[in-house]
Design a protein around this motif. Structure first.
Motif, PDB file in Angstrom:
ATOM      1  N   SER A 133      -4.112  -3.655   5.249  1.00 20.19           N
ATOM      2  CA  SER A 133      -2.819  -3.049   4.941  1.00 20.19           C
ATOM      3  C   SER A 133      -2.795  -1.579   5.327  1.00 20.19           C
ATOM      4  O   SER A 133      -1.797  -1.078   5.873  1.00 20.19           O
ATOM      5  CB  SER A 133      -2.512  -3.206   3.448  1.00 20.19           C
ATOM      6  OG  SER A 133      -2.341  -4.565   3.108  1.00 20.19           O
ATOM      7  N   ILE A 134      -3.866  -0.879   5.022  1.00 19.72           N
ATOM      8  CA  ILE A 134      -3.949   0.539   5.379  1.00 19.72           C
ATOM      9  C   ILE A 134      -3.832   0.712   6.887  1.00 19.72           C
ATOM     10  O   ILE A 134      -3.085   1.569   7.380  1.00 19.72           O
ATOM     11  CB  ILE A 134      -5.262   1.149   4.847  1.00 19.72           C
ATOM     12  CG1 ILE A 134      -5.236   1.204   3.322  1.00 19.72           C
ATOM     13  CG2 ILE A 134      -5.501   2.537   5.436  1.00 19.72           C
ATOM     14  CD1 ILE A 134      -6.567   1.579   2.693  1.00 19.72           C
TER      15      ILE A 134
ATOM     16  N   LYS B 219      -7.631  -4.656   1.347  1.00 21.80           N
ATOM     17  CA  LYS B 219      -6.538  -3.693   1.520  1.00 21.80           C
ATOM     18  C   LYS B 219      -6.695  -2.858   2.795  1.00 21.80           C
ATOM     19  O   LYS B 219      -5.723  -2.223   3.229  1.00 21.80           O
ATOM     20  CB  LYS B 219      -6.470  -2.775   0.308  1.00 21.80           C
ATOM     21  CG  LYS B 219      -5.842  -3.403  -0.923  1.00 21.80           C
ATOM     22  CD  LYS B 219      -4.331  -3.517  -0.808  1.00 21.80           C
ATOM     23  CE  LYS B 219      -3.696  -3.834  -2.149  1.00 21.80           C
ATOM     24  NZ  LYS B 219      -2.233  -3.890  -2.091  1.00 21.80           N
TER      25      LYS B 219
ATOM     26  N   ASP C 149      -4.158   1.864  -2.701  1.00 25.91           N
ATOM     27  CA  ASP C 149      -4.565   0.516  -2.282  1.00 25.91           C
ATOM     28  C   ASP C 149      -5.070  -0.314  -3.455  1.00 25.91           C
ATOM     29  O   ASP C 149      -5.712  -1.342  -3.256  1.00 25.91           O
ATOM     30  CB  ASP C 149      -5.653   0.607  -1.210  1.00 25.91           C
ATOM     31  CG  ASP C 149      -6.902   1.336  -1.701  1.00 25.91           C
ATOM     32  OD1 ASP C 149      -6.888   1.884  -2.835  1.00 25.91           O
ATOM     33  OD2 ASP C 149      -7.899   1.358  -0.953  1.00 25.91           O
TER      34      ASP C 149
ATOM     35  N   TRP D 122      -4.788   6.744  -0.012  1.00 29.45           N
ATOM     36  CA  TRP D 122      -4.045   5.483  -0.035  1.00 29.45           C
ATOM     37  C   TRP D 122      -3.994   4.874  -1.437  1.00 29.45           C
ATOM     38  O   TRP D 122      -5.018   4.759  -2.107  1.00 29.45           O
ATOM     39  CB  TRP D 122      -4.669   4.484   0.934  1.00 29.45           C
ATOM     40  CG  TRP D 122      -4.561   4.970   2.352  1.00 29.45           C
ATOM     41  CD1 TRP D 122      -5.514   5.612   3.074  1.00 29.45           C
ATOM     42  CD2 TRP D 122      -3.409   4.901   3.188  1.00 29.45           C
ATOM     43  NE1 TRP D 122      -5.037   5.944   4.314  1.00 29.45           N
ATOM     44  CE2 TRP D 122      -3.741   5.524   4.416  1.00 29.45           C
ATOM     45  CE3 TRP D 122      -2.133   4.367   3.036  1.00 29.45           C
ATOM     46  CZ2 TRP D 122      -2.839   5.624   5.474  1.00 29.45           C
ATOM     47  CZ3 TRP D 122      -1.236   4.475   4.085  1.00 29.45           C
ATOM     48  CH2 TRP D 122      -1.586   5.092   5.283  1.00 29.45           C
TER      49      TRP D 122
ATOM     50  N   VAL E 182       0.872  -1.182   0.000  1.00 29.69           N
ATOM     51  CA  VAL E 182       0.000   0.000   0.000  1.00 29.69           C
ATOM     52  C   VAL E 182       0.905   1.227   0.000  1.00 29.69           C
ATOM     53  O   VAL E 182       1.966   1.225   0.635  1.00 29.69           O
ATOM     54  CB  VAL E 182      -0.975   0.003   1.208  1.00 29.69           C
ATOM     55  CG1 VAL E 182      -0.228   0.114   2.527  1.00 29.69           C
ATOM     56  CG2 VAL E 182      -2.017   1.096   1.069  1.00 29.69           C
TER      57      VAL E 182
END
Length: 543
Positions: free
Chosen positions: A447-448, A444, A479, A477, A364
């Motif tokens: 991940s963020i 995602k 992403d 982001w 990311v």
């Protein structure tokens, strides 16, 4: 982050057993029906009806390692590469296009660029380009775009050269069936030597203008209590010093990264592949794409190959035979091909793990808007050399990445690798005749959240905010993508513990498809080291 580089018998060294095997003709005889060593492979593309001892599909990290070690052991190898050779300069005298000015060379068979950083200062960056077999493939699946290198040298052509060995304490979470002692004592050092990994001169790093952006990243990380790590690279830092002095053509200091690097970067073309071709036993067919592999009568495998032109059109089809086949087309390429071959009946004996365990290495991206007193520099080296490590506490390792626009942006930019647990699966879609991927964009968010454990704290400490103009309107982001596809033919599941594909003798996977979705850092050193481990075992026991 890395152990010291130790050459095992010199750069690209072999174990004593591998050396003994490689100096005789027993191995070559075993592959070629007891006929002894054959003549060197013919120059030029592979011919219709050819019979080769070993065919390697792909010329990236795993395939290049396999080609070199097999050739050193006396085996003739032919490599098939979907992309171009990238050995001829364009009209500007350069082989590769500049990142700031994408052109016809930049994208694989697209008519409009698809840049990872799609916007800047509110303006869209993508533009129309002629269709061409360019160097970067932005392959779109439902929920994610996967960036991959296309050409002889694979991903080594287009990555940032970050040569990171995972911390040993994390290795069991990456490849649990692999002996960590062997990897860290033998195969990681061998891979680092073979790749030409070097480290930046810290004193130069602390003073040169081109790493001001990284020094700002270091300052912000350390003020928030994070570990800043210096990351080795395959870029020649002595060459970079000469760039800065103005005595050689600029490359990293001319923003070259995403669409190739013309001078200082030691891609596979300059390391493993150069050594492999120097043996006289390795030949390569660029602009050739394998569409089928199936058992041949009398043993070995029949391979169907399409020849392409520079518009990506098929201009001919060839059928060849190989005694052994190594799948090294990258995580996506190998996985897609194996899933198709299993589903369509070419290789029905592949097991049910084929296509599974795919991940994005938790990629990311984000940017931060710094204060005016924290200028990041108009001149930025395109080769990153530092990272912020919060893996153990927050599940994120963030590359302090350049934003080489040529102007002062007062921005810090990052590519994070995160410890996301999500894994997707490739599957054959009979209705469309294509392979689908079950990735979900919503995944995602994990991940963020992990990346935010670093950057929320830094923003709070520095009184700064996220940039929202880099990935679209008001989008913080990045992403939507990955640079680090991994998995799909996972080691010790779809294969045995050395990459032999279950169900078929003489078929191997030897690339990033073996690694189940995450390496905790940039993955190419691990892919290379694992290939060194596996091919040594295969040479010693199979051939």
């Amino acid at each position: 982050m890395t152990d010291s580089i130790k050459a095992i018998g010199g750069p690209g060294g072999l174990s004593r057993r591998g050396f003994i095997v490689g100096t005789g003709s027993i191995l070559g005889m075993g592959l070629m029906g007891g006929t002894g060593a054959s003549a060197a492979p013919a120059a030029g593309p592979i011919g219709d009806g050819a019979h080769v001892p070993v065919l390697i599909i792909g010329t990236g990290y795993g395939g290049s390692v396999a080609a070199l070690r097999l050739a050193q052991a006396g085996v003739d190898v032919h490599m098939v590469e979907m992309g171009m050779a990238w050995d001829t300069p364009g009209s500007d005298g350069k082989i590769f296009a500049n990142t700031k000015s994408p052109d016809v060379r930049s994208y694989w068979t697209r008519t409009r660029t698809k840049q990872p950083l799609s916007n800047f200062l509110g303006f869209p960056l993508d533009k129309d380009v002629p269709r061409y077999t360019g160097i970067l493939d932005a392959e779109e699946f439902a929920g994610i775009t996967v960036y991959q290198g296309r050409g002889v040298g694979g991903g080594s052509l287009v990555n940032g050269g970050m040569a990171v060995t995972p911390k040993r304490s994390r290795f069991s979470g990456v490849l649990p069936s692999v002996n960590a002692d062997e990897m860290y004592d033998v195969y990681y050092p061998r891979a680092n030597a073979g790749l030409g990994v070097n480290e930046i001169d810290r004193a130069w790093f602390d003073t040169t203008a081109c790493y001001q952006f990284a020094r700002v990243g270091r300052k912000h990380a350390e003020r928030s209590g994070f570990e800043f790590v210096y990351v080795p690279n395959v870029y020649d830092f002595e060459y970079m010093k000469q760039e800065a002095a103005g005595t050689v053509p600029k490359s990293a200091l001319a923003a070259e990264i995403l669409y190739g690097n013309n001078y200082g970067k030691k891609s596979l073309q300059k390391t493993y592949l150069a050594q492999a071709k120097a043996t006289g036993r390795v030949s390569i067919s660029p602009l050739h794409r394998v569409t089928s592999v199936s058992p041949a009568s009398g043993g070995g495998y029949t391979i169907v190959i399409e020849q392409l032109n520079t518009s990506g059109d098929t201009t001919g089809t060839k059928t060849v035979k190989a005694d052994r086949v190594f799948f090294a087309a990258g995580s996506v390429g190998t996985s897609k091909l194996l899933v198709k071959l299993k589903a369509t009946g070419a290789l029905p004996g592949l097991n049910g793990e084929i296509g599974k365990g795919w991940g994005d290495n938790g990629n990311v991206m984000c940017g931060r808007a710094n204060h005016m007193w924290d200028a990041t520099g108009a001149l930025q080296s395109s080769m990153p050399t530092g990272g912020i490590d919060n893996w153990d506490a927050g599940g994120a390792f963030a590359e302090v990445a350049p934003l080489p626009t040529g102007i002062e942006t007062y921005a810090s930019f990052y590519l994070s690798i995160t410890n996301t647990p999500k894994r997707a699966e490739f599957s054959w879609n009979a209705a469309t005749g294509r392979v689908d991927l079950s990735w979900q964009t919503a995944w995602k968010q994990t991940s963020i959240d992990m990346a935010k454990t670093i950057f929320d704290k830094i923003n709070s400490m520095e009184g700064t905010v996220y940039r929202s103009d880099l990935f679209g309107a008001y989008k913080i982001w990045g992403d939507h993508l990955t640079y680090h596809p991994l998995g799909g033919a996972v080691l010790n599941k779809a294969t045995d513990n050395y990459g032999r594909l279950r169900g078929y003798s003489g078929l191997y996977a030897i690339d990033g498809s073996l690694i189940p979705g995450n390496t905790s850092v940039n993955p190419f050193v691990t892919i290379t080291a694992l290939a060194e481990r596996n091919i040594e075992k295969i040479i010693a026991t199979d051939l």
